[in-house]
Design a protein around this motif. Structure first.
Motif, PDB file in Angstrom:
ATOM      1  N   ILE A   1       0.823  -1.207   0.000  1.00  0.00           N
ATOM      2  CA  ILE A   1       0.000   0.000   0.000  1.00  0.00           C
ATOM      3  C   ILE A   1       0.860   1.261   0.000  1.00  0.00           C
ATOM      4  N   THR A   2       1.929   1.267   0.805  1.00  0.00           N
ATOM      5  CA  THR A   2       2.800   2.441   0.824  1.00  0.00           C
ATOM      6  C   THR A   2       3.409   2.673  -0.555  1.00  0.00           C
ATOM      7  N   ALA A   3       3.888   1.592  -1.156  1.00  0.00           N
ATOM      8  CA  ALA A   3       4.467   1.713  -2.494  1.00  0.00           C
ATOM      9  C   ALA A   3       3.411   2.165  -3.497  1.00  0.00           C
ATOM     10  N   GLY A   4       2.266   1.498  -3.487  1.00  0.00           N
ATOM     11  CA  GLY A   4       1.220   1.819  -4.456  1.00  0.00           C
ATOM     12  C   GLY A   4       0.712   3.243  -4.335  1.00  0.00           C
ATOM     13  N   GLY A   5       0.582   3.732  -3.093  1.00  0.00           N
ATOM     14  CA  GLY A   5       0.061   5.077  -2.906  1.00  0.00           C
ATOM     15  C   GLY A   5       1.032   6.169  -3.297  1.00  0.00           C
ATOM     16  N   LEU A   6       2.337   5.872  -3.279  1.00  0.00           N
ATOM     17  CA  LEU A   6       3.341   6.913  -3.533  1.00  0.00           C
ATOM     18  C   LEU A   6       4.046   6.765  -4.884  1.00  0.00           C
ATOM     19  N   LEU A   7       3.753   5.713  -5.625  1.00  0.00           N
ATOM     20  CA  LEU A   7       4.458   5.474  -6.885  1.00  0.00           C
ATOM     21  C   LEU A   7       4.239   6.589  -7.908  1.00  0.00           C
ATOM     22  N   LEU A   8       3.023   7.093  -7.984  1.00  0.00           N
ATOM     23  CA  LEU A   8       2.757   8.167  -8.940  1.00  0.00           C
ATOM     24  C   LEU A   8       3.548   9.420  -8.581  1.00  0.00           C
ATOM     25  N   LEU A   9       3.609   9.700  -7.296  1.00  0.00           N
ATOM     26  CA  LEU A   9       4.414  10.830  -6.843  1.00  0.00           C
ATOM     27  C   LEU A   9       5.887  10.583  -7.143  1.00  0.00           C
ATOM     28  N   GLY A  10       6.339   9.342  -6.914  1.00  0.00           N
ATOM     29  CA  GLY A  10       7.725   9.001  -7.218  1.00  0.00           C
ATOM     30  C   GLY A  10       8.047   9.156  -8.694  1.00  0.00           C
ATOM     31  N   GLY A  11       7.106   8.783  -9.552  1.00  0.00           N
ATOM     32  CA  GLY A  11       7.306   8.949 -10.985  1.00  0.00           C
ATOM     33  C   GLY A  11       7.459  10.406 -11.379  1.00  0.00           C
ATOM     34  N   ARG A  12       6.663  11.268 -10.765  1.00  0.00           N
ATOM     35  CA  ARG A  12       6.750  12.691 -11.062  1.00  0.00           C
ATOM     36  C   ARG A  12       8.062  13.280 -10.547  1.00  0.00           C
TER      37      ARG A  12
END
Length: 516
Positions: free
Chosen positions: A65-76
């Protein structure tokens, strides 16, 4: 007589690209390895650190969940700061988080370490995936690269269960985390020598949407917690309704924020491409069903059949072996038959395999009941994974490479967390219903597992039909020549194809009679 302009050769491919791929794929391998490597170790972790049956799933979900919730932010962040830099930071953080989890002396520290691993993945995974997309611009090479990439991701999930049993039985469950440290440090140190820095063109960069990231992460955590609580409480109880409503409100606010902000975390138009949209839908079906299979079968072999952790891990060896032919077949099918046939076939084979797991019983035989289901399921997942990875980055521009990578990995992780939560809840609910009628505990547990597998197989079958209907008319790619004059050298946004042909008439007309 008019002078003719000399024709420029297209830019040469980076000669280091295959070496860079090997390191990027290694991190992808350990990321997916870590999503499942705890499964066989769960009973040992539960005994040592005092987890309850209901909270045990959070050892897996805290990471997902932590990874999934922040992946889009990480991509940006990767698009804005630099993909190579963010990848190296994420790999280093993954090593630190793994050490934290491996040395944990209580459940709180372990879950904190798992959550920190999720943050590390959110940084490294989209950066790595977008680097692969930009390193391999030739359609055939990119199909091969993503075949390797997707294959190692899927193989990492399967190998995690196998390695978990070996490490837990021969050493300690702590080594399922500590083994990641050198595997993460090596790519962090070597990647600067094998890949140039890349970031989105200045005019294409978007600032990170922090509010959107908080809303989507918090909303998903709350909803998954509500579904998990529903296995122990009624749906109209406070324990279910409170987090459920909070999660729905947070996700609704996320949609509002994304539709109104000038620089959204997820531009709604990104999903207008039907190949990308279909790939992400297929990812949900595969991720959710595979998470349920790994989790429930591990519990079944240890708690019902009485396997040791080592034997339980080794039982997955045929799965790892059968996964490989699916990978090779998928890569060939993508180029020859296109995404429609590849995705639909892989999903259909996966559905058959998961359905075969419904044959398990209290005293089942490994050779006649578990092995056939594992082999067929592995073949199907092997066919589906590269096709999904390839299609999910269909027609992604340089400015949005990190976003596209973040979306597909987000969907994968959230699909896994959703599947684990939903299917475990379904199994527990069905088990309680069986026990209420007087069925023996072990038999009730197995019937609960069978119930969950049947629904998972149905979801995969629906995905196969959806791929056939939505991708109608999409054809395999043909190599395309880049016009250097049109592309320019000023860092403007360039579009890279990913090995799949687009049926969009803006690129080329679809000939009659050539549908897939």
């Amino acid at each position: 007589m008019a002078a003719t302009m000399p024709q420029q050769d297209p830019p040469k491919a980076d000669p280091r690209r295959w070496k860079a791929l090997s390191l990027l794929a290694l991190v992808q391998f350990i990321i997916f390895l870590d999503a499942t490597i705890v499964n066989v170790a769960l009973p040992s972790i539960q005994r040592d650190l005092g987890f309850s049956e209901a909270t045990l799933t959070w050892v897996v979900n805290a990471y997902l969940i932590t990874a999934g919730g922040l992946l889009l932010l990480g991509g940006r962040i990767a698009d804005m700061v630099g993909r190579r830099k963010v990848f190296c930071i994420g790999a280093g953080l993954f090593a630190v988080a793994s050490a934290t989890a491996g040395l944990a002396q209580n459940s709180e520290v372990l879950l904190a370490g798992r959550s920190l691993q999720g943050v590390a993945e959110a940084l490294s995974a989209p950066a790595a995936m977008s680097m692969v997309a930009l390193l391999f611009t030739d359609p055939k090479e990119r199909a091969k690269a993503f075949g390797i990439w997707g294959g190692l991701a899927g193989l990492g999930s399967a190998a995690g269960v196998l390695l978990s049993g070996v490490l837990t039985d021969l050493a300690s469950w702590r080594w399922v985390f500590l083994v990641n440290i050198p595997l993460a440090v090596i790519p962090m140190l070597l990647m600067p020598k094998l890949a140039d820095e890349s970031r989105a063109p200045a005019q294409g960069r978007r600032r990170p949407d922090w509010l959107g990231a908080v809303l989507v992460t918090g909303g998903l955590i709350a909803i998954l917690n509500a579904v998990l609580n529903a296995a122990r409480h009624s749906w109209d109880s406070t324990a279910v309704l409170t987090p459920l409503l909070a999660g729905v409100v947070a996700l609704a606010l996320f949609v509002v924020v994304e539709s109104r902000t000038a620089q959204p975390l997820v531009p709604l138009g990104f999903f207008a491409n039907r190949v990308r949209a279909t790939a992400n839908v297929a990812t949900v079906f595969v991720a959710s069903s595979s998470a349920a299979v790994f989790f429930l079968i591990v519990l079944y072999t240890q708690n019902i059949l009485g396997y040791s952790p080592l034997r339980s891990g080794l039982a997955w060896l045929p799965f790892c072996v059968a996964f490989m032919p699916g990978l090779f077949l998928s890569t060939k099918m993508i180029m020859k038959a296109g995404p429609r046939a590849t995705l639909a076939t892989g999903l259909a084979v996966s559905a058959v395999g998961v359905a075969l797991f419904t044959r398990i019983g209290v005293d089942s035989s490994y050779l006649t009941d578990l092995l056939p289901a594992m082999v067929v399921t592995a073949l199907g997942f092997g066919m589906t994974n590269p096709a999904m990875q390839n299609a999910a980055l269909h027609e992604v521009s340089e400015a949005d490479a990190g976003l596209g990578s973040g979306i597909v990995t987000t969907v994968l992780q959230m699909g896994s967390a959703l599947g684990l939560t939903v299917f475990v809840s379904l199994a527990l609910s069905h088990q309680r219903g069986q026990q209420a009628t007087g069925v023996a505990e072990d038999l009730a547990v197995v019937r609960g597992y069978d119930h969950a597998f049947l629904i998972a197989a149905g979801a995969l079958a629906v995905g196969a039909v959806a791929a056939l209907l939505i991708l109608r008319g999409v054809r395999p790619a043909a190599p395309q020549q880049v016009d250097p004059a049109a592309a320019g050298d000023d860092g403007a946004e360039q579009e890279h194809t990913d090995g799949l042909a687009d049926a969009d008439h803006r690129r080329r007309p679809v000939r009659q009679g050539t549908r897939d």
